[in-house]
Write an enzyme that holds these catalytic residues in place. Structure first.
Site, PDB file in Angstrom:
ATOM      1  N   LYS A  44      38.585  47.714  60.963  1.00 15.57           N
ATOM      2  CA  LYS A  44      37.745  47.101  61.996  1.00 15.57           C
ATOM      3  C   LYS A  44      38.617  46.225  62.889  1.00 15.57           C
ATOM      4  O   LYS A  44      39.483  45.493  62.389  1.00 15.57           O
ATOM      5  CB  LYS A  44      36.636  46.276  61.321  1.00 15.57           C
ATOM      6  CG  LYS A  44      35.611  45.695  62.279  1.00 15.57           C
ATOM      7  CD  LYS A  44      34.521  44.933  61.529  1.00 15.57           C
ATOM      8  CE  LYS A  44      33.463  44.370  62.458  1.00 15.57           C
ATOM      9  NZ  LYS A  44      32.422  43.610  61.740  1.00 15.57           N
TER      10      LYS A  44
ATOM     11  N   SER B 148      27.687  44.934  62.799  1.00 18.56           N
ATOM     12  CA  SER B 148      28.710  45.074  63.811  1.00 18.56           C
ATOM     13  C   SER B 148      29.845  46.035  63.460  1.00 18.56           C
ATOM     14  O   SER B 148      30.571  46.464  64.347  1.00 18.56           O
ATOM     15  CB  SER B 148      29.303  43.704  64.127  1.00 18.56           C
ATOM     16  OG  SER B 148      29.964  43.185  62.990  1.00 18.56           O
TER      17      SER B 148
ATOM     18  N   SER C 120      26.812  43.063  58.455  1.00 20.79           N
ATOM     19  CA  SER C 120      27.594  43.977  59.296  1.00 20.79           C
ATOM     20  C   SER C 120      28.365  45.069  58.573  1.00 20.79           C
ATOM     21  O   SER C 120      28.893  45.965  59.222  1.00 20.79           O
ATOM     22  CB  SER C 120      28.571  43.192  60.157  1.00 20.79           C
ATOM     23  OG  SER C 120      27.899  42.704  61.274  1.00 20.79           O
TER      24      SER C 120
HETATM   25  N1  GLN Z   1      23.824  41.232  62.944  1.00 20.15           N
HETATM   26  C1  GLN Z   1      24.218  39.936  62.529  1.00 20.15           C
HETATM   27  C2  GLN Z   1      24.624  39.118  63.728  1.00 20.15           C
HETATM   28  O1  GLN Z   1      24.465  39.585  64.792  1.00 20.15           O
HETATM   29  C3  GLN Z   1      25.326  40.017  61.531  1.00 20.15           C
HETATM   30  C4  GLN Z   1      26.641  40.295  62.120  1.00 20.15           C
HETATM   31  C5  GLN Z   1      27.731  40.370  61.106  1.00 20.15           C
HETATM   32  O2  GLN Z   1      27.464  40.500  59.911  1.00 20.15           O
HETATM   33  N2  GLN Z   1      28.952  40.254  61.588  1.00 20.15           N
HETATM   34  O3  GLN Z   1      25.102  38.043  63.624  1.00 20.15           O
END
Ligand code: GLN
Length: 484
Positions: free
Chosen positions: A74, A150, A174
């Site tokens: 990532k 994400s 994410s």
């Molecule tokens: N969807 C969540 C957010 O927008 C989690 C994102 C993540 O785990 N990096 O913060």
């Protein structure tokens, strides 16, 4: 199907290396060919390091635990000599890592080869990868839908057989949510199990790096190598790292599975509910005992998360000032003009929204009402889990309330997007571990098949138990190996 190595798991590829059926160079070439052929349609990769990777493959020692295994990373984990953009225009083509994150040095030492950088929501803020500042990502099962986020690129690459395995990060879901939407396996380790050194910080008290793989076996293998204390991360745990692969003995007889009643109320897509209920009955047939548990503060989890995560993000992102890192706006009039225009041009809307929200909840006069109160609720949420894990060994739920949604469906409504994280966020607030594994397919209104993820949550350092459950499920169902 061709005999390309790209569809293999880590353990399958190792078997081929050790029997002499394939070499690391052949396998890597297969993966690169698969990426060239399939990635333009889904946008999982932001960049590839084929040249360096092939050189590493030529010298690979296949007797090492991950010898010659290519891994997709990532784009917020530092790999020395590779660009790291966090899918932000702020850093795009403007920052090359000068060091390896601890996870990367550990994986390299075990013989793994970092192959390329995967797409994501900018600075990991989002649930759909639509916040990528670089390019759109699509779900490999249905190109009109998002892959989740994400860590969308890593989830796509694993499910689409353009990676053997990948790394993601999970601050509020994410790793687990995109794994669920794309049909791959994803594990968020206990907070502190894996060093965060070299992970670009979003919300430091919530972030964890974890494996995204085709099987729980592979997740166990990667986790054993990635985990452990690190002098460069004071929050890393010093507890001994078990050989997680050894724990996958398929023995879940008598294991107590808790179903949180608050997670099974309303708002779950009927197809998703059916798949999860079938999965629970399946686990029962394998000998597990199913009970109901309660997590009474569930309804506060999203609000609490969006106060704490944005507060931490607003502080962490202050370092992006255009002086020390990244792109800068030209010809500033003075330093304030420089900051203002550089940050306005560099950050996307969601990142700005979070910096503003985080700054607000920390500001004098509001700090007690929001930030301090959120920390207190966080403690209550953690206590809910402590109590639940006195009754149950693991908790099971859907990973997300719906399957992958359509591109654009929620991007205009941040609150709707935040609600998609309802089942994953509390685990980060509590610091516990959890995994998602595929447990079925539902048909969309356009006739496509969409994967559904089963979330299995475990107590702190309960990764062995969580993976034992997901592994036993995978080996007796095979939902995780359905081609998209
Ligand atoms: N969807 C969540 C957010 O927008 C989690 C994102 C993540 O785990 N990096 O913060």
């Amino acid at each position: 199907m061709s005999d390309s190595a790209a569809h293999l798991s880590i353990t399958e590829l190792q078997r081929d290396y050790r029997s002499g059926k394939r070499t690391p160079v052949e396998a890597l070439t297969d993966v690169i060919e698969a990426i060239e052929k399939k990635d333009p349609g889904v946008g999982a990769y932001l960049s590839l390091e084929s040249g360096i990777a092939l050189r590493d493959a030529e010298n690979a020692d296949v007797t090492l635990p991950l010898g010659g295994i290519p891994i997709a990373v990532k784009d917020l984990i530092n790999v020395k000599g590779q660009d790291c953009s966090c899918a932000s225009k702020f850093l795009q083509s403007a920052y090359t890592s000068t060091y390896d994150a601890t996870v990367i040095s550990r994986l390299r030492k075990a013989g793994a080869i970092p192959l390329g950088r995967t797409n994501m929501d900018e600075f990991a803020m989002g649930s759909s990868t639509e916040n990528s500042g670089i390019k759109l990502a699509r779900n490999p099962w249905d190109a009109d839908r998002i892959p989740g986020g994400s860590s969308g690129g890593s989830a796509i690459a694993v499910a689409n057989d353009t990676a053997i395995a990948a790394l993601g990060s999970d601050t509020g879901g994410s790793i687990r949510q995109p794994a669920s939407f794309c049909g791959s396996v994803g594990l968020k380790p206990t907070y502190g199990r894996v060093s965060r050194f070299g992970l670009v910080a979003f919300a430091s008290s919530l972030d964890q790096i974890g494996p995204m793989t085709k099987t729980s076996e592979d997740a166990a293998l990667l986790l054993s190598i990635m985990s452990g204390s690190d002098p460069l991360d004071s929050t890393s745990l010093s507890d001994a790292v078990p050989d997680y692969l050894n724990e996958l003995n398929g023995e879940i007889k008598g294991l107590r599975i808790g179903l949180p009643v608050e997670y099974f109320t309303h708002g779950i897509d009927p197809g998703v509910r059916q798949c999860v209920e079938d999965a629970v009955s399946h686990l029962e047939k394998l000998g597990a005992e199913v009970i109901e548990v309660s997590l009474p503060h569930t309804e506060y989890a999203i609000a609490t998360y969006y106060i704490i995560a944005t507060a931490e993000a607003s502080a962490n992102l202050a370092r992006f000032d255009g002086v020390r890192y990244g792109n800068r706006a030209p010809d500033p009039n003075d330093i304030i003009d420089h900051y203002r225009r550089t940050r306005a041009a560099g950050f996307g809307d969601e990142v700005k929204r979070r910096i503003i929200l985080g700054t607000y909840v920390l500001s004098s006069g509001y700090n007690d009402a929001y930030y301090v109160r959120a920390q207190k609720v966080r403690t209550l949420i953690r206590q809910d889990f402590t109590a639940a894990f006195e009754q149950a060994d693991v908790l099971v739920s859907p990973t997300a309330p719906t399957p992958a949604f359509k591109i654009g469906e929620k991007s205009g409504d941040p609150l709707q997007m935040y609600l998609a994280d309802i089942f994953t966020i509390a685990a980060n607030l509590a610091g516990i571990c959890g995994a998602s594994t595929p447990c079925g397919l539902v048909e969309s209104d356009s006739g496509t098949q969409l994967p559904v993820g089963l979330q299995v949550l475990g107590p702190p350092l309960g990764e062995g138990t969580v993976l034992k459950v997901t592994d036993a499920f995978e080996k007796t169902t095979n939902w995780h190996r359905r081609p998209c």
